[in-house]
Design a protein around this motif. Structure first.
Motif, PDB file in Angstrom:
ATOM      1  N   HIS A  93       0.895  -1.351   0.166  1.00 62.53           N
ATOM      2  CA  HIS A  93      -0.058  -0.289   0.014  1.00 62.53           C
ATOM      3  C   HIS A  93       0.889   1.172  -0.068  1.00 62.53           C
ATOM      4  O   HIS A  93       1.798   1.313   0.909  1.00 62.53           O
ATOM      5  N   ASP A 132      -1.986  13.909  -6.439  1.00 61.49           N
ATOM      6  CA  ASP A 132      -2.976  13.205  -5.590  1.00 61.49           C
ATOM      7  C   ASP A 132      -2.969  13.667  -4.348  1.00 61.49           C
ATOM      8  O   ASP A 132      -2.093  13.964  -3.752  1.00 61.49           O
ATOM      9  N   LYS A 186       3.580   7.274   2.625  1.00 60.87           N
ATOM     10  CA  LYS A 186       3.481   6.038   3.759  1.00 60.87           C
ATOM     11  C   LYS A 186       3.575   4.728   2.779  1.00 60.87           C
ATOM     12  O   LYS A 186       2.645   4.617   1.888  1.00 60.87           O
ATOM     13  N   THR A 245       0.505   5.179   0.097  1.00 63.77           N
ATOM     14  CA  THR A 245      -0.716   6.400   0.350  1.00 63.77           C
ATOM     15  C   THR A 245       0.507   7.770   0.346  1.00 63.77           C
ATOM     16  O   THR A 245       1.029   7.725   1.326  1.00 63.77           O
ATOM     17  N   THR A 246       0.311   8.599  -0.820  1.00 69.54           N
ATOM     18  CA  THR A 246       0.992   9.562  -0.853  1.00 69.54           C
ATOM     19  C   THR A 246       0.352  10.647  -1.301  1.00 69.54           C
ATOM     20  O   THR A 246      -0.782  10.737  -2.016  1.00 69.54           O
ATOM     21  N   ASP A 247       0.872  12.062  -1.217  1.00 71.95           N
ATOM     22  CA  ASP A 247       0.568  13.231  -1.382  1.00 71.95           C
ATOM     23  C   ASP A 247       1.638  13.963  -2.155  1.00 71.95           C
ATOM     24  O   ASP A 247       2.370  14.599  -1.182  1.00 71.95           O
ATOM     25  N   GLY A 270      -3.664  11.986  -1.544  1.00 71.27           N
ATOM     26  CA  GLY A 270      -3.247  11.069  -0.609  1.00 71.27           C
ATOM     27  C   GLY A 270      -4.189   9.742  -0.706  1.00 71.27           C
ATOM     28  O   GLY A 270      -4.461   9.105   0.078  1.00 71.27           O
ATOM     29  N   THR A 271      -4.368   9.266  -1.829  1.00 71.32           N
ATOM     30  CA  THR A 271      -5.113   7.946  -2.279  1.00 71.32           C
ATOM     31  C   THR A 271      -4.371   6.943  -1.809  1.00 71.32           C
ATOM     32  O   THR A 271      -3.227   6.791  -2.196  1.00 71.32           O
ATOM     33  N   ASP A 272      -4.660   6.056  -1.155  1.00 71.89           N
ATOM     34  CA  ASP A 272      -4.227   4.705  -0.889  1.00 71.89           C
ATOM     35  C   ASP A 272      -4.304   3.556  -2.077  1.00 71.89           C
ATOM     36  O   ASP A 272      -5.253   3.287  -2.521  1.00 71.89           O
TER      37      ASP A 272
END
Length: 572
Positions: free
Chosen positions: A506, A529, A562, A508-510, A531-533
């Motif tokens: 997974h 983006d 993350k 999860t980033t911005d 923060g889409t997982d």
């Protein structure tokens, strides 16, 4: 074996314990999204400790059986049911049913994981049972044949298979091996992971409650295996299915509801051997004297200092004649009954106190108090005496070599009714096997991290070691000299999976990110983006190190990154 017909595995008795697996998926219904998804369901079942799975009224594609063969799990294969709980049953085409039954057997008889063919389920479309059992047995004499899981029974085949909810049950037969083909069904909906509002045979408040109920079922199975000849049990079920919310995992496979280690221990517990010593006898053999009332008592009726002098006195059990499994000595035919008695357990060791459990037959809802503390409660009914462990709070109140107070309330709504209870100590004679966790050398120190100004990974500013990827920089700079607005990062190194399973990664980033495992691009979200997982899966080998590379860029606003991973046995 001790007067019971047994199913043998390599000429040895092996208690078979597994889940009901209906093979439904939220996106493809009967079609799994990938081959790795087919594999992952079996890995989930093995990770919980199960050695068997009942493939429920569905014939899977061959790759599922390949993974069952390769990973190692025993399969009970159901024939799909005609008229399976349809509101408008259609005329049964017996010839077509027979043709498809034969094709199911001959198409899959080369898969060694399949150990039994189940012809019917709960009388759905049931016809010509004895003839079909004989036909399948002649086609494939190497395997067991189950005439009907949950009925109807005609005395054909190798197995007598009952369904019992929520508590497991056991059948008795002098000629067939006894099995409990369905039990459990504890419902627990998880927010944002349900198909729709749904149900279970009973409900759980949370994952811990679900785990505790499963442990209680397991304790009952320990008794059934040793003392009643039970060969196998099937828990309903491995995942939620649309409105059925009684899975151990959610329908999307993203949440495991119970505690993994406790479920593993509970699944393996029936493989041990136990003895049971009576501390407080039930009235099953000899009537025990209780104080009782059918009029609602005052508050505190379950306390040690409550006076029950005005209550009636009578011999247990209490109920109405004809209630299954009941031994009625005092008639109780009202909606409620309250019971009290005192007992002196004598000298008990700390270990014996830890192994105390109720021997209980209830119809219907019951709550049990020990020395004023709620020790156990459950809804529904049983048709026999079952073993229920005490909770820790009540166990702590027990007084040795002194009087203790046992208080019970039972509520009845319809049908037969009965209540009787005793207290036993369970002693472990042969400990069950322990679940083995792989032990690899795990001495990683982190990932090489290269920080760049700009979003193109071309203007290197800083190189350091990050212990993991779990950053929420917000609007701040990630490090001295690095821009707080437009920057990029490349992390490289190795990871070492603990288990040989399918792993889901997974990110999860911005803003944008990419992930490679062993030079295979798994995730490609190279765009702005918030923060889409994003997730992707790959099969890995336990103990084998894998090359990992993550690239990330931030293009303004808040910044975060993350990386997480999980498998059937390894938490996210």
């Amino acid at each position: 074996n001790n007067g019971f017909v047994k199913m043998l595995f390599n000429n040895q008795f092996l208690f078979q314990f597994g889940p009901l697996d209906q093979g439904f998926w939220p996106d493809g219904i009967y079609t799994a999204p990938t081959d790795l998804a087919l594999r992952s369901d079996i890995e989930m079942e093995r990770a919980l400790g199960f050695n068997m799975v009942r493939k429920h009224i569905k014939v899977e594609r061959s790759r599922w059986y390949y993974w069952a063969d390769k990973l190692g799990i025993l399969v009970w294969q159901d024939m799909p049911s005609a008229n399976s709980y349809t509101g408008n049953p259609q005329p049964l085409d017996a010839a077509e049913f027979e043709s498809e039954l034969v094709r199911m057997v001959t198409n899959h008889w080369n898969h060694p994981s399949i150990i039994m063919w189940d012809i019917f389920n709960e009388a759905q479309g049931q016809t010509n049972t004895a003839a079909y059992v004989s036909e399948v047995k002649a086609l494939d004499p190497s395997r067991l044949v189950n005439q009907a899981s949950g009925g109807n029974y005609v005395g054909a085949g190798d197995v007598l298979d009952v369904h019992s909810y929520p508590n497991p049950g056991y059948p008795t037969s002098a000629t067939q091996a006894g099995a409990c083909g369905e039990f459990g069904g504890v419902g627990l909906g998880i927010t944002n992971h349900t198909w729709a509002a749904g149900w279970g045979y009973i409900g759980a408040a949370d994952g811990d409650d679900l785990t505790g109920k499963f442990e209680t079922f397991s304790a009952q199975l320990c008794d059934f295996v040793q003392n009643h000849g039970l060969n196998a049990a099937v828990y309903t079920q491995i995942t939620d299915v649309e409105t059925e919310l009684n899975g151990l995992f959610t329908y999307d496979r993203k949440v495991r509801k119970p505690n993994l280690q406790r479920i593993q221990a509970a699944v393996l517990a029936p493989l041990g051997q136990y003895s049971y010593s009576v501390v407080v006898p039930t009235s099953q053999t000899n009537g025990q004297t209780w104080k009782y009332t059918t009029a609602a008592p005052s508050s505190g009726w379950y306390g040690t200092n409550f006076s029950d002098g005005a209550w009636n006195s009578g011999l247990g059990g209490f109920g109405t004649a004809g209630t299954p499994g009941a031994v009625v000595r005092t008639t109780w035919n009202t909606a409620d009954i309250w019971l009290r008695r005192t007992f002196n357990p004598g000298a008990l060791t700390a270990q014996q106190i830890a192994n105390l459990g109720f021997r209980l037959h209830h119809d219907e809802d019951v709550e049990v108090y020990l020395n004023g503390v709620l020790a156990f409660s459950t809804a529904g009914f049983t048709a026999t005496y079952l073993y229920y462990p005490l909770n820790d709070a009540a166990r702590a109140t027990l007084l040795t070599n002194a009087n203790n107070t046992l208080a019970v309330h039972c509520h009845q709504t319809a049908g037969g009714q009965y209540i009787d209870i005793g207290l036993d100590v369970r002693t472990v004679l042969v400990a069950p096997p322990q679940f083995v966790t792989p032990v690899w050398i795990e001495n990683g120190t982190g990932l090489k991290s290269e920080y760049y100004n700009g979003t193109t990974l071309s203007n290197l500013v800083l190189t350091r070691t990050d212990p993991n990827i779990n950053f929420n920089w917000g609007s701040a700079s990630p490090a001295l000299g690095v821009s707080n607005n437009q920057f990029s990062v490349r992390w490289t190194g190795q990871i070492q999976p603990r288990y040989s399973e399918g792993y889901t990664f997974h990110l999860t980033t911005d803003d944008g990110c990419r992930l490679w495992i062993n030079n295979t691009l798994l995730i490609d979200k190279w765009h702005d983006d918030s923060g889409t997982d994003v997730a992707s899966s790959i099969a890995l080998t336990g103990g084998a190190r894998c090359d990992l590379r993550v690239e990330y860029y931030e293009n303004g606003g808040s910044a975060s990154a993350k990386l997480e991973w999980n498998s059937a046995s390894q938490l996210r």
